[in-house]
Design an enzyme around this catalytic site. Structure first.
Site, PDB file in Angstrom:
ATOM      1  N   ARG A   1      29.668  19.095 -34.001  1.00 28.69           N
ATOM      2  CA  ARG A   1      30.867  18.301 -34.308  1.00 28.69           C
ATOM      3  C   ARG A   1      32.144  19.126 -34.116  1.00 28.69           C
ATOM      4  NH1 ARG A   1      30.874  13.850 -39.068  1.00 28.69           N
ATOM      5  NH2 ARG A   1      29.363  12.407 -38.150  1.00 28.69           N
TER       6      ARG A   1
ATOM      7  N   THR B   1      35.528  22.591 -29.856  1.00 20.38           N
ATOM      8  CA  THR B   1      36.785  22.943 -29.189  1.00 20.38           C
ATOM      9  C   THR B   1      37.987  22.902 -30.119  1.00 20.38           C
ATOM     10  OG1 THR B   1      37.114  20.637 -28.517  1.00 20.38           O
ATOM     11  CG2 THR B   1      35.911  22.056 -26.996  1.00 20.38           C
TER      12      THR B   1
ATOM     13  N   HIS C   1      43.824 -27.533  -7.006  1.00 21.83           N
ATOM     14  CA  HIS C   1      44.915 -27.085  -7.870  1.00 21.83           C
ATOM     15  C   HIS C   1      44.463 -26.951  -9.316  1.00 21.83           C
ATOM     16  CE1 HIS C   1      47.444 -27.390  -4.424  1.00 21.83           C
ATOM     17  NE2 HIS C   1      47.360 -28.700  -4.348  1.00 21.83           N
TER      18      HIS C   1
ATOM     19  N   ASP D   1      48.314 -50.393 -24.398  1.00 21.18           N
ATOM     20  CA  ASP D   1      48.517 -50.630 -22.966  1.00 21.18           C
ATOM     21  C   ASP D   1      47.500 -49.917 -22.082  1.00 21.18           C
ATOM     22  OD1 ASP D   1      49.546 -48.146 -23.576  1.00 21.18           O
ATOM     23  OD2 ASP D   1      51.550 -48.507 -22.735  1.00 21.18           O
TER      24      ASP D   1
ATOM     25  N   THR E   1      31.243  23.337 -22.803  1.00 17.69           N
ATOM     26  CA  THR E   1      30.437  23.014 -23.978  1.00 17.69           C
ATOM     27  C   THR E   1      28.965  22.954 -23.572  1.00 17.69           C
ATOM     28  OG1 THR E   1      30.926  20.690 -23.546  1.00 17.69           O
ATOM     29  CG2 THR E   1      32.264  21.795 -25.202  1.00 17.69           C
TER      30      THR E   1
ATOM     31  N   LYS F   1      49.844  16.574 -22.488  1.00 17.05           N
ATOM     32  CA  LYS F   1      51.191  16.867 -22.982  1.00 17.05           C
ATOM     33  C   LYS F   1      51.809  18.022 -22.200  1.00 17.05           C
ATOM     34  CE  LYS F   1      53.801  18.371 -27.045  1.00 17.05           C
ATOM     35  NZ  LYS F   1      53.802  18.574 -28.518  1.00 17.05           N
TER      36      LYS F   1
ATOM     37  N   ARG G   1      50.315 -41.552 -21.243  1.00 21.62           N
ATOM     38  CA  ARG G   1      48.878 -41.757 -21.055  1.00 21.62           C
ATOM     39  C   ARG G   1      48.588 -42.985 -20.196  1.00 21.62           C
ATOM     40  NH1 ARG G   1      44.951 -39.067 -22.922  1.00 21.62           N
ATOM     41  NH2 ARG G   1      46.475 -37.876 -24.118  1.00 21.62           N
TER      42      ARG G   1
END
Length: 540
Positions: free
Chosen positions: A74, A77, A295, A494, A44, A148, A464
């Protein structure tokens, strides 16, 4: 029906080739190889000019099709003269007879890559029409056709493949079936990623017409991963591991996107997990911050002012839990100088991640053979980690993924007084600091902080109050005068009672428990100040 592998095609007397690339990398390598093989090269416009400048007598696509390029390029190919020669099955006499009947040539190689859509949309101020013009149509069609029919056509979409493939062809007179399959696989993936990028862009361009949920969670989502490197091993030595970059993050500002290893052994899976956690924490603070990770969770975090001593800041973070810090990961949101490096070098760490390192710092830290130095530059303005990565967080479960928006902390933090006593200015500063820290700890998360340093951290527990007890135990003599942050509400009094008995003076938590009244009463009885944020930060 009996299946068989497609047969590889040996080099023929005359090789017909189509070349149409936007990325001209290694085009000289390809061009010289084709010239040496005596190939007929069709190209191209821009590619043809580049090949001819390299001394390759390339013909135009019009010479192959007998039809000019039209519509401003545009249509080039998209023509039977191109696609018949690519798709024809060489072992089908009827198809080959049709080529001869219409005076069409077979095509043995297609080298193509697509319009620079990604580069175009990355430019500031690019308009939708400008982006649309960079949507390639003929290129993907031609690449897919070649892929393909890989049994007869070699497809090259990656300039890195030019040299090894052409050398194989020249040395052996053919390109193996294995190589052709590999190239076809890469070609289909190349086109798929290109189409997904366009779809993502067009989807995002409609965001003004959709609500946030639709914008964040489209009907279909393409997660494209590109291998960065194979790791020493996975989470454990018997597991294999690799690092991939994704298409969702702001690549240049993430750990993966801008990481540069300056010293130390190869990175492991756990090194990267912990380094990412360290980076997320320190980038959550605009002022100088030091985080020590073990960690994937913080065991020490300290924050200071711009004129403070970074070495002192590091020492404060280390003192929060020196036992856990040993062999951990250090994250810093400011450049590492020689003095700071000398302080860090006194303790054994596996990884140090920072925006940059002075030459003196590298000289000092490079004496630690097993310490990995990672430079991950910040954008120009330090800020919240939500600005640095994808807005989405993924977690894999059996058969799929859970996807959510990232948990971010906004600057307009709500601190709704819930107790008779309101926090002092000093307590407020520590409460804000602790609240930013607690979302980086596993649920049920508790952070005790004093003077902008974590003194006790508890998390990952099934209750908790157990997390509170762990944080208090970790803090020891440093609990009195500290504040406490909780990632979610206290279901019972608590946790407050344990903290108060140990010497905590103020609490920040979301609130919203059915037992809020009892929790508030416990805080008032102990003389604690407590504020509600009305927003939780679970991190399962």
């Amino acid at each position: 029906m009996e299946s068989r592998e497609p047969q590889q095609t040996k080099a023929v007397n005359t090789i017909n080739v189509i070349v149409s690339v936007s990325d001209a990398s290694n085009l000289d390598v390809l061009g010289n190889a084709l010239k040496a093989m005596g190939a007929n090269v069709y190209a191209t416009g821009g590619t043809r000019a580049s090949l001819r400048a390299l001394g390759v007598d390339a013909l135009s696509i019009s010479d192959l099709t007998g039809f000019p390029e039209i519509l401003g390029g545009r249509v080039k190919t998209l023509h039977p003269g191109v696609h018949s020669g690519i798709l024809a099955k060489r072992d089908d006499e009827a198809q080959m007879s049709q080529l001869r009947e219409h005076n069409l040539r077979t095509i043995e190689l297609v080298a193509g890559n697509l319009y620079p859509f990604a580069a175009t949309i990355a430019k500031a101020g690019v308009t939708l029409p400008e982006a649309v013009e960079q949507i390639d149509v003929g290129g993907p069609t031609m690449i897919r056709a070649a892929a393909k029919n890989f049994a007869s056509v070699v497809v090259l979409c990656d300039p890195a493949d030019y040299e090894p493939v052409m050398r194989e062809w020249q040395d052996t007179g053919e390109v193996s079936t294995e190589t052709r399959k590999r190239l076809a696989t890469k070609a289909f993936r190349h086109v798929s990623e290109y189409d997904a990028l366009i779809a993502d862009y067009l989807d995002a361009s409609q965001s003004g017409k959709m609500d946030d949920t639709e914008n964040l969670f489209p009907d279909a989502m393409d997660l494209r991963l590109k291998k960065v490197q194979v790791l020493r091993y996975g989470e454990n030595p018997h597991q294999l591991g690799a690092l991939y970059s994704d298409n969702l993050s702001v690549t240049g500002t993430t750990l993966v996107g801008s990481l540069k290893q300056l010293h130390g052994p190869e990175l492991s899976y756990n090194n990267l997990m912990d380094a990412d956690a360290a980076l997320a924490i320190v980038r959550d603070y605009t002022t100088p911050a030091v985080a020590i990770i073990k960690h994937a969770g913080p065991c020490g975090l300290a924050c200071g002012d711009e004129n403070g001593d970074l070495a002192e800041l590091f020492s404060r973070a280390l003192a929060a839990d020196p036992l856990s810090a040993f062999g951990g990961i250090v994250g810093i949101n400011r450049p590492v100088d020689g003095i700071l490096a000398q302080t860090i070098a006194k303790t054994r760490f596996d990884v140090l991640v920072a925006p940059s390192f002075s030459e003196e710092a590298i000289d000092t830290l490079a004496r630690k053979r097993n310490l990995r130095l990672l430079a991950v530059p910040d954008p120009s303005v330090p800020g919240r980690d939500a600005d640095f990565a994808s807005k989405l967080a993924f977690r894999q479960i059996s058969g799929g993924f859970l996807v959510q928006s990232r948990d971010a902390i906004s600057d307009d933090l709500l601190m709704e007084p819930a107790t008779l006593r309101h926090p002092t200015l000093e307590e407020i500063a520590d409460l804000v600091f602790a609240w930013r820290a607690v979302r980086h700890v596993r649920s049920n998360a508790i952070v005790l902080a004093k003077n902008m340093v974590t003194v006790g951290i508890g998390g990952g527990q099934t209750s908790r109050v157990d997390s509170v007890k762990i944080a208090v135990e970790k803090a020891g003599i440093h609990v009195p005068g500290s504040v406490m942050a909780s990632d979610a509400f206290f279901p019972f009094p608590d946790g407050i009672e344990v903290a108060a008995q140990a010497g905590v003076t103020a609490v920040i938590q979301p609130g919203g428990s059915v037992n809020d009244d009892a929790v508030i009463e416990a805080a008032d009885t102990a003389g604690l100040a407590m504020v509600f944020t009305r927003k939780r930060h679970f991190r399962h």
